[in-house]
Design an enzyme around this catalytic site. Structure first.
Site, PDB file in Angstrom:
ATOM      1  N   GLN A 254      42.020  22.295  45.841  1.00 11.65           N
ATOM      2  CA  GLN A 254      42.662  22.840  44.645  1.00 11.65           C
ATOM      3  C   GLN A 254      43.673  21.873  44.047  1.00 11.65           C
ATOM      4  OE1 GLN A 254      41.584  25.794  43.088  1.00 11.65           O
ATOM      5  NE2 GLN A 254      40.060  25.148  44.575  1.00 11.65           N
ATOM      6  N   HIS A 257      42.608  19.645  41.078  1.00 11.25           N
ATOM      7  CA  HIS A 257      42.335  20.184  39.746  1.00 11.25           C
ATOM      8  C   HIS A 257      43.273  19.634  38.679  1.00 11.25           C
ATOM      9  CE1 HIS A 257      39.140  23.137  39.812  1.00 11.25           C
ATOM     10  NE2 HIS A 257      39.564  23.604  40.962  1.00 11.25           N
ATOM     11  N   GLU A 322      46.761  32.490  44.004  1.00 12.69           N
ATOM     12  CA  GLU A 322      45.458  32.677  43.364  1.00 12.69           C
ATOM     13  C   GLU A 322      44.353  32.710  44.428  1.00 12.69           C
ATOM     14  OE1 GLU A 322      42.638  30.344  40.074  1.00 12.69           O
ATOM     15  OE2 GLU A 322      44.248  29.284  41.128  1.00 12.69           O
ATOM     16  N   HIS A 323      44.313  31.691  45.281  1.00 17.56           N
ATOM     17  CA  HIS A 323      43.360  31.633  46.389  1.00 17.56           C
ATOM     18  C   HIS A 323      44.142  31.699  47.696  1.00 17.56           C
ATOM     19  CE1 HIS A 323      41.540  29.168  43.104  1.00 17.56           C
ATOM     20  NE2 HIS A 323      40.475  29.878  43.394  1.00 17.56           N
ATOM     21  N   ASP A 356      34.452  29.383  44.648  1.00 17.70           N
ATOM     22  CA  ASP A 356      34.453  28.696  43.354  1.00 17.70           C
ATOM     23  C   ASP A 356      33.060  28.621  42.751  1.00 17.70           C
ATOM     24  OD1 ASP A 356      37.016  28.148  42.653  1.00 17.70           O
ATOM     25  OD2 ASP A 356      36.991  26.036  43.223  1.00 17.70           O
ATOM     26  N   HIS A 415      52.322  69.645  15.813  1.00 17.21           N
ATOM     27  CA  HIS A 415      51.422  69.733  16.957  1.00 17.21           C
ATOM     28  C   HIS A 415      51.215  71.197  17.354  1.00 17.21           C
ATOM     29  CE1 HIS A 415      52.195  65.453  17.322  1.00 17.21           C
ATOM     30  NE2 HIS A 415      51.422  65.351  18.398  1.00 17.21           N
TER      31      HIS A 415
END
Length: 427
Positions: A254, A257, A322-323, A356, A415
């Site tokens: 990761q 990236h 995230e992971h 992934d 109403h």
């Protein structure tokens, strides 16, 4: 380079996460304004200014998509087809059904599930090529039954169209409406429409800070999946028998990236922490994406030494990665202790890349701590529900007085009157 080892979570959290800057927000606002007022002309001018490319043709011809698929390496095509099958099979399980419940007196209560009218998918094309992102965004929309699916992706210098693998994957997935435009300008085009691009009602897909900020600014006019930040992984371990190379390679998967990506190991062993740090420091300078990796470990990545398993799960739920790879003695038994994570990978034989690319669950995940309140992309992101109510006369006679009292207490007398006239009517 130096990999930092922290003795507690508080020290690690002093590492500043990336944030949207005023400069990016203002620039994106300008880009959106140009696209709104100038349409296709703005898309071409901005592509020339920002990407240094002359955008000759915004729509990608269907013939080009088919050619990219036909020219794709056969083994790669087989891999993509199998991945697509896995992704489709998993997301089929997420489909929601409309439901209606009839009561004995004829009253009907329920909900109706309807796919959104049109969805736009952003597929990045900057530091890497992402046919996997295309499949992960397109397939849930198809399973949901979205009638119009649009893709945007930056053009490349050789062809003026998106990368051939992205175009081939689009053809494989059955996407026909594709536009060769990227960045914040493509998000604006999807949200507001241009001469070439008809507007959509939902935009999904990751991108750089400009794309994320553009999605934030158009939210409300259209729906979005999330405001995605840089990728993150947390690997947690209380086992000294896990090979160091497993831990090192999973962190790098990761960190490569983006310079702002985060890769964190939380371990109960200082010896393991030092061995992983030593190996990372040896390995990173030899890797193809070493500049990105070095920046990631300087800014947002590192190793935390926890005293025990309880501290490990405190770190998980505080950071909300995230992971998350759980490499504990009993990962299945520990699963209930994880409250905040985007995707959870259990055991030493489930490295993050299987999620992934191939396993089936979606890889578009909440980042930057959003896993505290958000979920992975799925079929539910491409549908909406409408409540259904149909009272019988008997039900209204029975419950009407209570409804009137409720409305009167809120001083919403019209109403109450809408109920009263029915209670007093013979209709």
């Amino acid at each position: 380079m130096k990999v930092s080892i922290y003795d507690n979570l508080a020290d690690f959290q002093q590492v500043t996460p990336p944030e949207f800057s005023d400069e990016i927000s203002n620039r994106v606002r300008e880009i959106i304004g140009k696209v709104r007022s100038q349409g296709d002309k703005a898309l071409k001018d901005l592509t020339s200014q920002l990407d240094g490319l002359s955008l000759e043709q915004i729509p990608v011809p269907s013939e080009y998509l088919r050619t990219c698929l036909e020219n794709m390496d056969r083994h790669l095509r087989s891999v993509l087809e199998e991945a697509a099958d896995n992704i489709r099979c998993f997301h089929q399980r997420q489909k929601q059904q409309s439901q209606m419940e009839f009561e004995p007196d004829g009253t009907l209560l329920g909900w109706k599930v309807t796919p959104v009218d049109a969805a736009g998918v952003y597929v990045p094309g900057g530091r890497a090529v992402y046919p996997s992102t295309l499949l992960m965004n397109v397939i849930p929309a198809q399973v949901a039954g979205v009638p119009r699916l649009v893709m945007v992706s930056p053009p490349n210098r050789e062809t003026g169209f998106p990368h051939h693998l992205v175009c081939g994957a689009a053809a494989l997935a059955g996407v026909e409406e594709i536009y060769a435009v990227g960045g914040a300008q493509s998000v604006a085009a999807l949200a507001y429409g241009t001469e070439s691009i008809k507007r959509v009602v939902k935009i999904t897909g990751p991108g750089n800070a400009y794309v994320a900020e553009a999605k934030r600014q158009v939210y409300g006019l259209v729906g979005i999946d999330s405001i995605a930040g840089p990728s993150e992984i947390m690997v947690v371990c209380d086992r000294e028998d896990i090979p160091v190379e497993f831990l090192v390679r999973d962190l790098l998967s990761q960190a490569e990236h983006d310079p702002d990506a985060g890769a964190v190991l939380v371990t109960t062993s200082r010896g393991q922490a030092e061995a992983v740090a030593k190996r990372l420091e040896e390995l990173i300078p030899t890797l193809p994406r070493k500049e990105i990796l070095e920046e990631s470990f300087r800014k947002r990545s590192g190793i935390i030494v926890a005293e025990n398993l309880e501290e490990i799960f405190d770190a998980i739920n505080e950071i909300a990665p995230e992971h998350l790879e759980v490499l504990t003695q009993n990962p299945m038994e520990d699963l209930h202790r994880v409250r905040n994570a985007g995707a959870i990978f259990l055991g030493p034989h489930t490295p993050e890349p299987v999620g992934d690319y191939f396993a089936g669950p979606n890889h578009t995940l909440p980042t930057s701590g959003a896993a505290r309140f958000a979920s992975p992309l799925g079929v539910s992101d491409f549908v909406k529900t409408s409540s259904i109510l149909s009272y019988s006369k008997a039900k209204l006679q029975q419950q009407g007085p209570s409804v009137m009292r409720f409305a009167q207490e809120e001083e919403l007398f019209a109403h109450a009157e809408a109920i009263r006239v029915r209670l007093e009517s013979s209709f």
